[in-house]
Write an enzyme that holds these catalytic residues in place. Sequence first.
Site, PDB file in Angstrom:
ATOM      1  N   GLU A  18       0.853  -1.184   0.000  1.00 36.25           N
ATOM      2  CA  GLU A  18       0.000   0.000   0.000  1.00 36.25           C
ATOM      3  C   GLU A  18       0.890   1.235   0.000  1.00 36.25           C
ATOM      4  O   GLU A  18       1.927   1.272   0.655  1.00 36.25           O
ATOM      5  CB  GLU A  18      -0.934   0.048   1.212  1.00 36.25           C
ATOM      6  CG  GLU A  18      -1.759   1.323   1.245  1.00 36.25           C
ATOM      7  CD  GLU A  18      -3.060   1.221   2.022  1.00 36.25           C
ATOM      8  OE1 GLU A  18      -3.956   2.041   1.768  1.00 36.25           O
ATOM      9  OE2 GLU A  18      -3.179   0.330   2.871  1.00 36.25           O
ATOM     10  N   CYS A 217      -7.020   0.988   2.266  1.00 33.53           N
ATOM     11  CA  CYS A 217      -7.903   2.166   2.242  1.00 33.53           C
ATOM     12  C   CYS A 217      -7.599   3.101   1.084  1.00 33.53           C
ATOM     13  O   CYS A 217      -8.452   3.875   0.667  1.00 33.53           O
ATOM     14  CB  CYS A 217      -7.781   2.928   3.563  1.00 33.53           C
ATOM     15  SG  CYS A 217      -8.376   1.990   4.993  1.00 33.53           S
ATOM     16  N   GLU A 349     -12.147  -2.800   2.699  1.00 36.91           N
ATOM     17  CA  GLU A 349     -12.576  -3.035   4.083  1.00 36.91           C
ATOM     18  C   GLU A 349     -14.025  -2.597   4.267  1.00 36.91           C
ATOM     19  O   GLU A 349     -14.408  -2.154   5.339  1.00 36.91           O
ATOM     20  CB  GLU A 349     -11.693  -2.231   5.042  1.00 36.91           C
ATOM     21  CG  GLU A 349     -10.696  -3.066   5.796  1.00 36.91           C
ATOM     22  CD  GLU A 349      -9.826  -2.241   6.734  1.00 36.91           C
ATOM     23  OE1 GLU A 349      -8.882  -2.816   7.265  1.00 36.91           O
ATOM     24  OE2 GLU A 349     -10.077  -1.042   6.929  1.00 36.91           O
TER      25      GLU A 349
END
Length: 630
Positions: A18, A217, A349
């Site tokens: 990420e 995210c 998520e």
Amino acid sequence: MEDTGIKIQPTMYGIFFEDINFAADGGLYAEMIKNRSFEFTLPKTGWLEPNSDRHSYNKESGILSIIKYSEEGANHNFARVEVNNDEGYVLINEGFRGMGVKEGAQYDFSVKAAKRSGDIQKIKLQVIDSLDNVLGATSITPDSDSWKTYESSFGVTKTEMKAKVKITFEGEGEIGLDMISLFPQDTWKGRKKGLRKDLVQLLDDMNPGFLRFPGGCIVEGRTLAGRYQWKKTVGDIENRESLINRWNTEFAHRPTPDYYQSFGIGFFEYFQLSEDMGAEPLPILGCGIACQFNTGELVPMDELDPYVQDALDLIEFANGDTSTAWGQVRAAMGHPESFNMKYIGIGNEQWGPAYIERYKVFEKAIKAKYPEIIIVSGSGPFPEGDYFEYGWEQLKQMNAEIVDEHYYKPPVWFREHADRYDSYDRNGPKVFAGEYAAQTMAIASPKNKNNWNAALSEAAFMTGLERNADVVYLSSYAPLMAHAEGWQWTPDMIWFNNLESFGTPNYQVQKMYATNSGTDLLKITEDGEKIIGKDGLYASAVKDVNTNELIIKVVNTLEIAQKLSISTEGSNSQQGNVGVLTMAMDNLEAENSFEQPMKISPKEGSATINEGRLEVEIPAQAFSIYKIKG
């Protein structure tokens, strides 16, 4: 040892990437110039004019202005430099917390330029240290009033962690500048304008089974407008539209307003990196829901089609032949062959009915066109609770293939939940343990440490992943990387600065598992019971049919060494030498560092097996692997 008939998936241990903690720009992506195309919200960010009087409109030496090309396209801005004083005007780029340069190394400088008026004869670039000493220099000669890219290479005479780039001009006049770039030549696989070699080497050394990208995210975005859009990250680098990184102001304890995404490393580069490492590519796409910890913004169901089409087009980009539209884009980037993508993740998520409703639309469309593609779904951000239970209930009813689980918990949780998957339905969806890491203080606390207590607890937990290889098909620690001066989240598996990098004890644990994953699960017990915390011990065993080895993993969480007597009855291993790999540390608070990068790392040893019995002593607070030739 008894063969269970269960195969260890080649994807069992992999990598979750990420772009958090400056992991891409300023990290894995080797570009050294920050804001090279003047596209940040404050477009002079990263650029300094030390010789100019900022409060005077009558610039004695010169002036830097940002000009908009247009609102259209990806590259909106360029810099206009007016040089009023030959050799007087100076432009500095500060890099990503400085620039790391190495003595004897070669660097590639490139810039787009267009002469507007006057006669600027040279653009000079110098790499300087904090005292203005010149460590390396080159120049280019602009010769056109149209936009043109100029390139030059040079060497550096001294190693420096905090170098900067100094640009000066010979002659006077006005010139346009864009895409000012500096790369080391010594990149991963020597690719021009490529990836940072030492960081990729740490990843490749793990022998990862998969690479999940572009993150968690960051996929969703704080708003839908700020989400990751893969189509904007492929093609010509100059035409990839930059984006504010969603982590730049997420945490009050680590604001980083200069954290942006240039997408110099985009989906093509992620696929290429996966191929380089022999890892399955696992892209994750947004499902029409912005991060539910932020805005939770939803795409209306009747407006979801473009998001679904993005998923279908991605499969075509990865796998389509050169007669397809997106296959042609991939081929034009230098890869006419398919990337042979097998997996795609929908949502990161997300939770609740809004996610399930949208996921169903994606699943139907993907399976209708590409039934062979395996879809990864998600169970939300927590390993238990209402969100988790609802997600699993719904996904199980849908016969979902693989469900992504996330858990950031204290070290003791990992030791106490090594049996987590023992009771999972063997006929239900498979599990991707997609994000996990022991938190020594609390989730998202800046005081979390990558210490031996966390890593040892993860090693104990991972025996449970391995023992349940018929349920757990993929697993990965998260986050992957952090810049020592640019991080937002701790703990992280790999730490780096502008010159160096090291693997934490957590990295070493992951590497020990991934490079000793085996092919077939074996049953290992004590008095007929699984070894899950009894006397502080945790164990799992596999065989590797490719190397003809029996591989036994044992974790001792007690403060005392323990004698082990392991029978290999049922195998062909009766006599011979045994390879031993052990990582141990008396101090649970100990960590690795730039000064001691291998302080906690596996040490090789040996033992002997006699008449099918291995007699060894495992040190206190240790993780050991015993490799027995079959």
